[in-house]
Design a protein around this motif. Structure first.
Motif: not given
Lengths: 436, 310
Positions: B10-11, B248-249, B253, B258, B302-310
């Motif tokens: 999936s998907p 973008y490249v 992002s 930005k 980004h900050k990862v939800f429920g976790g450390g830093k991405a």
């Protein structure tokens, strides 16, 4: 800290939401796997030639996390052999030839429930597992120190395209849900119940609002129809603002999450004593003649269910267990409907066609779509290099495999697919370290 | 039937978004500027646009053919590069120079680095900088054909020499010297709105970029709003901030990334315009920020939800 959990707008395709489920008559045979849950497979307790009835226990739980299995028809056990399950593993399955009588086992009687222990025991004996898809034995979720439970969360989001079986539960099984809620409140001391329903289910919302008038402590919250609203961590966050840390369970933040159909099944078991022997499944997809919700005996082959829906109007190119975002494609239609099957979908060639994979243009759509803020493109790059350290750094284990990243990617890169592989890679690495 | 069923993880459905669709939207968004440029600077603009687009597409096709790579011209990114390059050139530029610029953009900057998605800097911007350094004709700007413009230099050059700011409304309409696609602010803003509506880009880079140039110019010009606004409407700022800095490249992002990118480009543009030797600094500013992009990206994950830093 506050988060905005993104997600994607998937096509709804809830074609079957307005038709009540129809009960299918007994198929000629049913093939019931002993492993329809997360945990240790149940052990068969019948032999070939045995006569069984609807509700006869045919396999009993073994080990700490397991769930019993019951016959869904009356008839004779004709075969016990390994079959291939939809997840790719094999497990014994019990094939029963139906006598079309559907006579009920004498042992089926409402359980006596006067205490917390008796309630949990009853749920264990009912064979009920998480019907939202995961199939985790429900009694284990309930068997926690009651002082830890702050909220009971009822999942009525049903965010996958096509699937409406939970929607119909909320419309047609309100009494079962009420019965279960009252029992859970009484015996587990639950004070606060929050139910989340996606905004695209108007009839279900109306029914649930009526239910909340009757059940004290129940609050129904209408959530935006954004996939994956029904993801456990997403739902808990949107209903309670509590963040379940990576690798933790809802109970670690004081929540028990039950799918609405799981809840209704608990209610009907407590009322009747009939264990989980049938399942409402959404049958849909462009290849199906008459899309509808069908209540089928567990173990009915997918081909029998499709046939009941008028067969195929065009040759299916892909057959799915579950929705198109997280469902599993199966190699043939002989596979049975199991406890946690909520939909079987037959996609036409056109519906199953996916665009070609091209180069990543770093648009950031994957990260922006990910409800948890993961960076799937970076994970893919790290996985290609087998850089496990970087994969840990990117928190790939936080991924719930909802598929938003792959769905939105303009280059149709295998993002969630790689996340799954990366999680397996990390698990293997960890196992190797333990061996050392 | 059974053995013909497709098996895949999936998907099983897709949003239908594609690189080609995104590039098509960028082309549509650039059309108003291209049309305005052709009206303002005459039909020779169309020749420049045609030559740049055709050379970019052809060069990419030939490069892929020779190196036996999968053909990628169908994704329309080469058309975008050609169009952007042309819109950044004066209408009176010799045709052969357009071709050389296209070779630089497509072959050197894009294909040799691995094609779409792998280039480190923006092909059109880098080619423009290359041409600015290589060809004298780049600084001899074309002048509008539709009106008799008395001033012989571009507004930025005039203002750099201490001259008066031009009429704001003329700037807005684009009736002044400059590259084909950079002068008509109205057309560029229409394209900006289109890109926002189609969700091809977000507001972060253009707003932080243009905003920082405006604020810094305002301070520099002793709060003379007209002069500060002229700074925004002149030169390549709008086309750069809306269409080139948002590539973008070569840009971040994440929203935070930005904003940093836009702010950085704004400060650099301001510094070059006021303190550098060139009256115009947009190309250099974006090019420098392109190079900083990987660093910005790693600072702003980004900050990862429920976790450390991405």
């Amino acid at each position: 800290m506050s988060f905005f959990l993104n997600g994607v707008h998937v096509p709804h395709r809830k074609n079957t939401a307005d038709k009540s489920a129809v009960r299918m008559e007994s198929p000629k045979t049913v093939t019931i796997p002993v492993s329809m849950h997360i945990g240790v497979p149940a052990t068969p307790i019948v032999a070939v030639g045995d006569i069984v009835k609807v509700g006869t226990k045919i396999a009993e739980e073994s080990g700490a996390i397991s769930s019993p299995v019951f016959s869904s028809v009356s008839g004779k056990v004709v075969k016990i052999s390994d079959i291939l399950l939809s997840n790719g593993s094999t497990a014994p399955a019990i094939t029963i030839e139906s006598d079309n009588e559907m006579s009920v086992d004498e042992s089926v009687a409402p359980p006596t429930v006067n205490s917390r222990e008796e309630l949990i025991e009853a749920v264990r004996k009912s064979g009920i597992v998480g019907l939202g898809g995961a199939g985790f034995p429900t009694y284990i979720k309930l068997n926690v120190d009651p002082s830890r439970i702050e909220e009971l969360i009822i999942n009525g989001a049903e965010c996958e395209p096509y699937i409406t079986s939970d929607t119909l539960t909320m419309i047609d099984r309100v009494e079962d849900m009420e019965y279960a809620l009252e029992a859970l409140k009484l015996h587990l001391g639950i004070k606060r119940i929050i139910m989340g329903v996606e905004s695209n289910k108007k009839r279900a919302i109306a029914q649930m609002k009526m239910l909340s008038d009757k059940v004290e402590g129940l609050e129904v919250k209408v959530l935006p129809s954004v996939y994956p609203q029904g993801g456990e961590k997403v739902l808990v966050y949107h209903l309670t603002k509590k963040i379940i840390p990576v690798g933790k369970l809802p109970i670690d933040v004081g929540c028990i999450v039950l799918n609405c159909t799981t809840l209704a099944s608990i209610g009907s078991y407590l009322k009747t004593g009939m264990p989980l022997v049938e399942k409402c499944v959404t049958v849909d997809g462009g290849a199906v003649c008459e899309p509808k919700n069908v209540i089928v005996p567990i173990g009915t082959s997918v081909s029998d269910v499709f046939e009941y829906c008028g067969g195929f109007k065009s040759e299916p190119a892909k057959i799915l267990y579950g929705g198109p975002m997280m469902g599993i494609a199966v190699p043939d239609t002989s596979a049975p409907v199991i406890k946690n099957t909520n939909a079987i979908i037959a996609l036409t060639e056109k519906e199953a066609k996916l665009p070609k994979t091209t180069a990543c243009i770093s648009c950031g759509s994957c990260t922006n779509a990910c409800p948890f803020g993961l960076a799937p493109a970076a994970i893919l790059a790290a996985y290609k290099k087998k850089d496990t350290e970087r994969l840990e750094e990117l928190s790939v284990n936080a991924c719930m495999e909802c598929g938003c990243c792959s769905f939105i990617c303009p280059a149709n890169r295998p993002l969630v697919q790689t996340n799954k592989l990366a999680k397996i890679l990390l698990k293997e690495e960890k196992a190797k370290e333990v061996q050392k | 039937m059974a053995n013909k069923l497709k098996l895949a993880v999936s998907p099983h459905i897709h949003s239908g978004r594609s690189t080609m669709g995104i590039m098509r939207d960028v082309i549509i968004a650039l059309l108003p500027a291209a049309i305005a440029g052709s009206v303002i600077f005459g039909l020779r603009s169309l020749l420049v646009i045609g030559v740049c687009v055709a050379s970019c597409v052809l060069l990419e096709a030939v490069f892929n053919k020779i190196t036996k790579k999968e053909q990628t011209i169908g994704d329309l990114s080469a058309v975008v590069t050609g169009l952007l390059l042309a819109l950044n050139l004066p209408a009176n530029i010799p045709v052969w120079q357009c071709v050389v610029g296209s070779v630089f953009a497509i072959v050197v900057v894009k294909c040799l680095f691995g094609g779409i998605g792998y280039n480190v800097v923006n092909p059109a911007i880098t080619a423009r900088v290359f041409m600015l350094v290589a060809f004298g004709s780049m600084t001899i700007q074309a002048y509008p054909k539709v009106v008799d413009v008395a001033s012989s230099a571009t507004p930025l050059a005039v203002m750099a020499d201490g001259g008066n700011a031009p009429e704001l409304f003329d700037l807005f309409k684009g009736l002044h010297g400059g590259a084909i696609g950079e002068t008509c602010a109205a057309a560029l803003l229409v394209g900006f709105v289109y890109l926002l509506v189609r969700r091809v880009i977000t507001w972060h880079i253009p707003v932080s970029y243009i905003g920082s140039v405006f604020v810094l110019s305002l301070l520099m010009e002793n709060f003379d709003f007209v002069r500060a606004l002229s700074m925004v409407l002149s030169g390549g700022l709008l086309i750069g901030a809306i269409f080139m800095a948002t590539d973008y490249v070569t840009s971040p992002s994440t929203a935070k990334g930005k904003l940093i990118f836009g702010l950085g480009a704004g400060v650099l543009t301001f510094l070059i315009r006021y303190f550098g030797n060139y009256p115009e600094g947009v190309s250099f500013a974006i090019l420098l920020m392109n190079i900083l992009n990987p660093y910005i990206m790693s600072w702003t994950s980004h900050k990862v939800f429920g976790g450390g830093k991405a």
